[in-house]
Design a protein around this motif. Structure first.
Motif, PDB file in Angstrom:
ATOM      1  N   ARG A 230       8.881  16.129  -4.512  1.00 39.30           N
ATOM      2  CA  ARG A 230       8.517  14.911  -5.229  1.00 39.30           C
ATOM      3  C   ARG A 230       9.197  13.663  -4.668  1.00 39.30           C
ATOM      4  O   ARG A 230       8.585  12.601  -4.583  1.00 39.30           O
ATOM      5  N   ASP A 231      10.468  13.783  -4.314  1.00 39.66           N
ATOM      6  CA  ASP A 231      11.157  12.605  -3.787  1.00 39.66           C
ATOM      7  C   ASP A 231      10.514  12.135  -2.481  1.00 39.66           C
ATOM      8  O   ASP A 231      10.367  10.927  -2.255  1.00 39.66           O
ATOM      9  N   PHE A 232      10.172  13.086  -1.624  1.00 43.09           N
ATOM     10  CA  PHE A 232       9.477  12.730  -0.391  1.00 43.09           C
ATOM     11  C   PHE A 232       8.139  12.066  -0.711  1.00 43.09           C
ATOM     12  O   PHE A 232       7.744  11.091  -0.071  1.00 43.09           O
ATOM     13  N   GLY A 233       7.432  12.598  -1.718  1.00 46.14           N
ATOM     14  CA  GLY A 233       6.159  12.005  -2.112  1.00 46.14           C
ATOM     15  C   GLY A 233       6.293  10.582  -2.596  1.00 46.14           C
ATOM     16  O   GLY A 233       5.496   9.703  -2.231  1.00 46.14           O
ATOM     17  N   TRP A 234       7.316  10.311  -3.414  1.00 51.22           N
ATOM     18  CA  TRP A 234       7.527   8.946  -3.883  1.00 51.22           C
ATOM     19  C   TRP A 234       7.924   8.012  -2.734  1.00 51.22           C
ATOM     20  O   TRP A 234       7.493   6.850  -2.678  1.00 51.22           O
ATOM     21  N   ALA A 235       8.770   8.510  -1.828  1.00 53.91           N
ATOM     22  CA  ALA A 235       9.151   7.696  -0.666  1.00 53.91           C
ATOM     23  C   ALA A 235       7.933   7.385   0.203  1.00 53.91           C
ATOM     24  O   ALA A 235       7.777   6.271   0.709  1.00 53.91           O
ATOM     25  N   PHE A 236       7.068   8.385   0.374  1.00 50.59           N
ATOM     26  CA  PHE A 236       5.830   8.188   1.129  1.00 50.59           C
ATOM     27  C   PHE A 236       4.954   7.128   0.467  1.00 50.59           C
ATOM     28  O   PHE A 236       4.447   6.217   1.137  1.00 50.59           O
ATOM     29  N   ALA A 237       4.787   7.228  -0.855  1.00 49.77           N
ATOM     30  CA  ALA A 237       3.951   6.260  -1.567  1.00 49.77           C
ATOM     31  C   ALA A 237       4.503   4.846  -1.436  1.00 49.77           C
ATOM     32  O   ALA A 237       3.755   3.883  -1.237  1.00 49.77           O
ATOM     33  N   GLY A 238       5.831   4.726  -1.541  1.00 46.83           N
ATOM     34  CA  GLY A 238       6.433   3.403  -1.409  1.00 46.83           C
ATOM     35  C   GLY A 238       6.224   2.798  -0.043  1.00 46.83           C
ATOM     36  O   GLY A 238       5.846   1.621   0.080  1.00 46.83           O
ATOM     37  N   ARG A 239       6.456   3.598   1.000  1.00 44.21           N
ATOM     38  CA  ARG A 239       6.252   3.078   2.359  1.00 44.21           C
ATOM     39  C   ARG A 239       4.781   2.717   2.578  1.00 44.21           C
ATOM     40  O   ARG A 239       4.477   1.694   3.200  1.00 44.21           O
ATOM     41  N   PHE A 240       3.876   3.544   2.081  1.00 45.85           N
ATOM     42  CA  PHE A 240       2.450   3.267   2.228  1.00 45.85           C
ATOM     43  C   PHE A 240       2.085   1.921   1.595  1.00 45.85           C
ATOM     44  O   PHE A 240       1.381   1.100   2.200  1.00 45.85           O
ATOM     45  N   LEU A 241       2.562   1.664   0.388  1.00 44.96           N
ATOM     46  CA  LEU A 241       2.221   0.425  -0.301  1.00 44.96           C
ATOM     47  C   LEU A 241       2.850  -0.791   0.379  1.00 44.96           C
ATOM     48  O   LEU A 241       2.205  -1.837   0.536  1.00 44.96           O
ATOM     49  N   ILE A 242       4.099  -0.667   0.785  1.00 43.96           N
ATOM     50  CA  ILE A 242       4.766  -1.787   1.455  1.00 43.96           C
ATOM     51  C   ILE A 242       4.099  -2.098   2.790  1.00 43.96           C
ATOM     52  O   ILE A 242       3.879  -3.264   3.143  1.00 43.96           O
ATOM     53  N   PHE A 243       3.745  -1.064   3.546  1.00 45.16           N
ATOM     54  CA  PHE A 243       3.113  -1.301   4.836  1.00 45.16           C
ATOM     55  C   PHE A 243       1.669  -1.766   4.683  1.00 45.16           C
ATOM     56  O   PHE A 243       1.140  -2.449   5.567  1.00 45.16           O
ATOM     57  N   THR A 244       1.015  -1.405   3.573  1.00 39.34           N
ATOM     58  CA  THR A 244      -0.298  -1.984   3.298  1.00 39.34           C
ATOM     59  C   THR A 244      -0.165  -3.483   3.079  1.00 39.34           C
ATOM     60  O   THR A 244      -0.954  -4.280   3.599  1.00 39.34           O
ATOM     61  N   ALA A 245       0.848  -3.878   2.305  1.00 33.11           N
ATOM     62  CA  ALA A 245       1.097  -5.304   2.100  1.00 33.11           C
ATOM     63  C   ALA A 245       1.364  -6.013   3.423  1.00 33.11           C
ATOM     64  O   ALA A 245       0.776  -7.063   3.723  1.00 33.11           O
ATOM     65  N   ASN A 246       2.227  -5.425   4.248  1.00 35.81           N
ATOM     66  CA  ASN A 246       2.596  -6.058   5.510  1.00 35.81           C
ATOM     67  C   ASN A 246       1.443  -6.066   6.507  1.00 35.81           C
ATOM     68  O   ASN A 246       1.372  -6.938   7.382  1.00 35.81           O
ATOM     69  N   ALA A 247       0.521  -5.111   6.380  1.00 38.21           N
ATOM     70  CA  ALA A 247      -0.613  -5.055   7.300  1.00 38.21           C
ATOM     71  C   ALA A 247      -1.514  -6.271   7.170  1.00 38.21           C
ATOM     72  O   ALA A 247      -2.191  -6.665   8.129  1.00 38.21           O
ATOM     73  N   PHE A 248      -1.542  -6.897   5.994  1.00 33.30           N
ATOM     74  CA  PHE A 248      -2.317  -8.134   5.841  1.00 33.30           C
ATOM     75  C   PHE A 248      -1.764  -9.215   6.770  1.00 33.30           C
ATOM     76  O   PHE A 248      -2.511  -9.964   7.382  1.00 33.30           O
ATOM     77  N   LYS A 249      -0.444  -9.269   6.866  1.00 33.21           N
ATOM     78  CA  LYS A 249       0.172 -10.277   7.744  1.00 33.21           C
ATOM     79  C   LYS A 249      -0.041  -9.937   9.206  1.00 33.21           C
ATOM     80  O   LYS A 249      -0.376 -10.806  10.024  1.00 33.21           O
ATOM     81  N   LEU A 250       0.149  -8.666   9.569  1.00 33.65           N
ATOM     82  CA  LEU A 250      -0.031  -8.261  10.960  1.00 33.65           C
ATOM     83  C   LEU A 250      -1.463  -8.491  11.429  1.00 33.65           C
ATOM     84  O   LEU A 250      -1.697  -8.922  12.556  1.00 33.65           O
ATOM     85  N   THR A 251      -2.424  -8.219  10.547  1.00 34.61           N
ATOM     86  CA  THR A 251      -3.831  -8.322  10.930  1.00 34.61           C
ATOM     87  C   THR A 251      -4.324  -9.763  10.917  1.00 34.61           C
ATOM     88  O   THR A 251      -5.071 -10.178  11.820  1.00 34.61           O
TER      89      THR A 251
END
Length: 419
Positions: A230-251
């Protein structure tokens, strides 16, 4: 080179020295210069030149296809790296071969005359550099003890930003040649990763500890059960959401400067470099301080949460920028948040890995959280860019980015193995 998986590996205890950290940082720097410069600058320039009318859609297609490929291939590379019994070690062949293949993809894009050729080149680039990245990511688990991971991650975290800075600087030197804008970062990446590979104290997997290799194992490379871990899953979800946010800037950061602020593409290349310089200076400061404080206090979660919220504020500022100085302020805020986030979150992730004996494989699965947003952001962005008519509603798109960052911040709260 043969492949299979180790079943026993002890946690590293010996501290790593300055030379190891410096070369490791250089390898990371080279990787990101080769991989992120196209996303930040040169793909926008190239696609805009070959398809000026449909540049946003074509760029989204190219980035999405490459990111989906990266998402699928990185865990497989990680699995194969964990199982490699080559006399050159289990990380070194993937570092050198990946850097060479990545440079080959950049060469294809450099000479491409249409969008399909650019797409092919970008896919080759992703395949190559993600092989190198899978091996690089595992090095921290292989060699860096727990008590040093916050500080080492604090040094490694800003390398993605410095890599963009180095890559964009190289492009400003050859702004009249789109081909060289692709090739120079590739040459630098090959040299930097190659130097780290040459000095890496790498050893092959022990054949006596290897189980039988099955093709099904490659498919299993793409999965870690988030309910069992579960901890790995939550860490994965957090990184996914943060990098989705940052992908708007990169793109779309380049197009904010050209479409919203009204600068010509050639001038925008230099402005991207300036914005990246501000971003990197701010992220370096907070990465160093944040990583040190995190190790000192033994806490990770509060640093990741606050940094994520700061990143969201920076993204919102970028989307609403009405002038380039305003854009620089957004870059600074984003840099302050990103520095601490990348430094501390990586230390958190290594702590919650399901199986450190398969670190490259598990970190390869985690890499999906980095790669998938590069595909999704260009696909979902038109939902926000078209609000109110037209296709340039950048304030709406970056408001969505803020929402993703806030959600990403909240995902660290349920993690239990880390304070």
């Amino acid at each position: 080179m043969s492949t299979s998986t180790t079943t026993v590996r002890h946690e590293p205890t010996a501290p790593v020295g300055i030379r190891f950290i410096a070369l490791y940082a250089l390898g990371q720097l080279g990787l990101w210069a080769g991989l992120l410069t196209p996303i930040t600058v040169t793909l926008s320039v190239k696609v805009g030149a070959v398809d000026p009318e449909g540049k946003a859609a074509s760029l989204g297609l190219v980035l999405s296809a490459g990111a989906f490929l990266s998402m699928a291939i990185t865990p497989i590379w990680g699995n194969l790296s964990d199982r490699t019994t080559s006399r050159f070690g289990r990380r070194r062949p993937w570092l050198a071969g990946g850097a060479l293949a990545g440079a080959g993809g950049l060469l294809i894009m450099a000479v491409a005359q249409n969008v399909p050729a650019i797409l092919l080149g970008w896919c080759v680039t992703q395949v190559g550099y993600n092989a190198a990245q899978a091996a690089l990511n595992a090095v921290i688990s292989d060699h860096v003890p727990e008590r040093q991971r916050g500080r080492v991650s604090g040094i490694l975290g800003p390398m993605s930003n410095i890599g963009i800075l180095v890559g964009t600087f190289l492009t400003t030197m050859v702004v009249d040649s789109t081909s060289l804008m692709f090739l120079l970062p590739g040459v630098f990446a090959f040299a930097a990763i190659g130097l780290f590979a040459a000095f890496l104290p790498d050893r092959p997997a022990d054949p006596g500890l290897l189980g039988p290799f099955r093709l099904l194992d490659l498919l299993r490379s793409l999965w870690v059960n988030p309910f069992a871990h579960r901890d790995f899953g939550w860490a994965f979800a957090g990184r996914f959401l943060i990098f989705t946010a940052n992908a708007f800037k990169l793109t779309f950061g380049f197009y904010v400067i050209t479409d919203r602020l009204g600068y010509a593409p050639a001038e925008a290349v230099s402005l991207v470099f300036t914005a990246t310089l501000v971003f990197t200076a701010c992220s370096l400061f907070t990465a160093t301080v944040g990583g040190w404080l995190s190790d000192r206090t033994g806490r990770r979660k509060v640093f990741v949460l606050v940094a994520s919220l700061i990143m969201g504020a920076g993204l919102l500022t970028l989307g609403f920028a009405a002038s380039f100085p305003h854009y620089l302020i957004g870059s600074a805020i984003l840099g302050f948040g990103t520095g601490t986030y990348l430094a501390v979150d990586m230390a958190l992730v290594v702590r919650v890995l399901p199986n450190r004996d398969n670190a490259a494989k598990d970190l390869g699965v985690f890499q999906i959280a980095n790669s998938l947003p590069q595909s999704l952001a260009p696909l979902i962005a038109p939902l926000f860019l078209t609000i109110g008519g037209g296709d340039q509603n950048y304030p709406a798109a970056f408001t969505a980015a803020l929402c993703f960052a806030v959600l990403g911040a909240l995902t660290v709260i349920p993690i239990r193995q880390v304070r």
